[in-house]
Design an enzyme around this catalytic site. Sequence first.
Site, PDB file in Angstrom:
ATOM      1  N   GLU A 272       0.829  -1.211   0.000  1.00 36.62           N
ATOM      2  CA  GLU A 272       0.000   0.000   0.000  1.00 36.62           C
ATOM      3  C   GLU A 272       0.861   1.257   0.000  1.00 36.62           C
ATOM      4  O   GLU A 272       0.521   2.253  -0.644  1.00 36.62           O
ATOM      5  CB  GLU A 272      -0.958  -0.013   1.188  1.00 36.62           C
ATOM      6  CG  GLU A 272      -2.034  -1.077   1.077  1.00 36.62           C
ATOM      7  CD  GLU A 272      -3.085  -0.981   2.160  1.00 36.62           C
ATOM      8  OE1 GLU A 272      -4.056  -0.225   1.984  1.00 36.62           O
ATOM      9  OE2 GLU A 272      -2.926  -1.663   3.186  1.00 36.62           O
TER      10      GLU A 272
ATOM     11  N   GLU B 276      -3.745  -9.363   3.144  1.00 32.78           N
ATOM     12  CA  GLU B 276      -4.543  -9.219   4.358  1.00 32.78           C
ATOM     13  C   GLU B 276      -5.626 -10.273   4.504  1.00 32.78           C
ATOM     14  O   GLU B 276      -5.983 -10.672   5.621  1.00 32.78           O
ATOM     15  CB  GLU B 276      -5.174  -7.820   4.406  1.00 32.78           C
ATOM     16  CG  GLU B 276      -4.204  -6.682   4.712  1.00 32.78           C
ATOM     17  CD  GLU B 276      -3.534  -6.109   3.481  1.00 32.78           C
ATOM     18  OE1 GLU B 276      -2.990  -4.995   3.571  1.00 32.78           O
ATOM     19  OE2 GLU B 276      -3.548  -6.783   2.419  1.00 32.78           O
TER      20      GLU B 276
END
Length: 264
Positions: free
Chosen positions: A119, A139
């Site tokens: 990210e 995730e």
Amino acid sequence: MSTATEHVSRLVTTEVNGFIATVGISHGPLNLVTSDLLRELNEAFSAVSAMDDVRCLILHGSQSRAFCAGSDIKEFARIREQASEKKILFEDMVLRQLARLPMPTIAAIDGAALGGGLELALACDLRVARHGVTMGLTESRLGGLAGSGSLRLTRLVGPARAKLMLFTGETIDCDQALSWGLVDRVTRDGTALAAALELAGTIAARGPVSNRLAKQLVDAAQDFPLDAGLSMSTVALQKIFDSRDLHEGVDAFFSKRPPSFKGH
């Protein structure tokens, strides 16, 4: 501009050498994202944002094994009841600040970029990876979610590929990332940081006013309706014609010499 300056905090090192700033993460072998790291990154990005002479920023993982392997999940237990206050909102603010830096930015990925680490890389304008590194939004393996990463990834690789990565949590290698448009360059000789510095040198040699305005227009192409973006482009072009840099570039062209841009 040829001076070099350096600021070292506990987890982040910021160096400015000429027109190029480098921000290095140094938080153990995996460079895990913690609240302390986010605070220091926020300070580093704020400082560089105010540097008018900086023409390109490189974010890298220093000497760590990973560029950044994502969040330190040991923190999750203590922030569970106030996750928005203690993590989500502040992390989003740091990523937004990185994405909105006025100068071009490059992520130099010399190790794995996973979860929140990818990210961070996605919030940069460009990504240069060393051959052999892996990356992914992992995730979902823990029942988690890449929030801003889901959106930024989709803009780069398209919805189906983004969903594949998000749903499975699987990693991809840098060659696949290159073919998908997730990274922009892969280096097989030397480090990603060295390749990023070379690319940054090319960027820094171009018109700094035009590069900052180009970044605004490309971002506007994704964020605004076409007519609004075209209006912004008209204003941007007027700024270019009002700048001294454009006239320096034209003079240099006819004089057959390298231009000496001043950023105004």
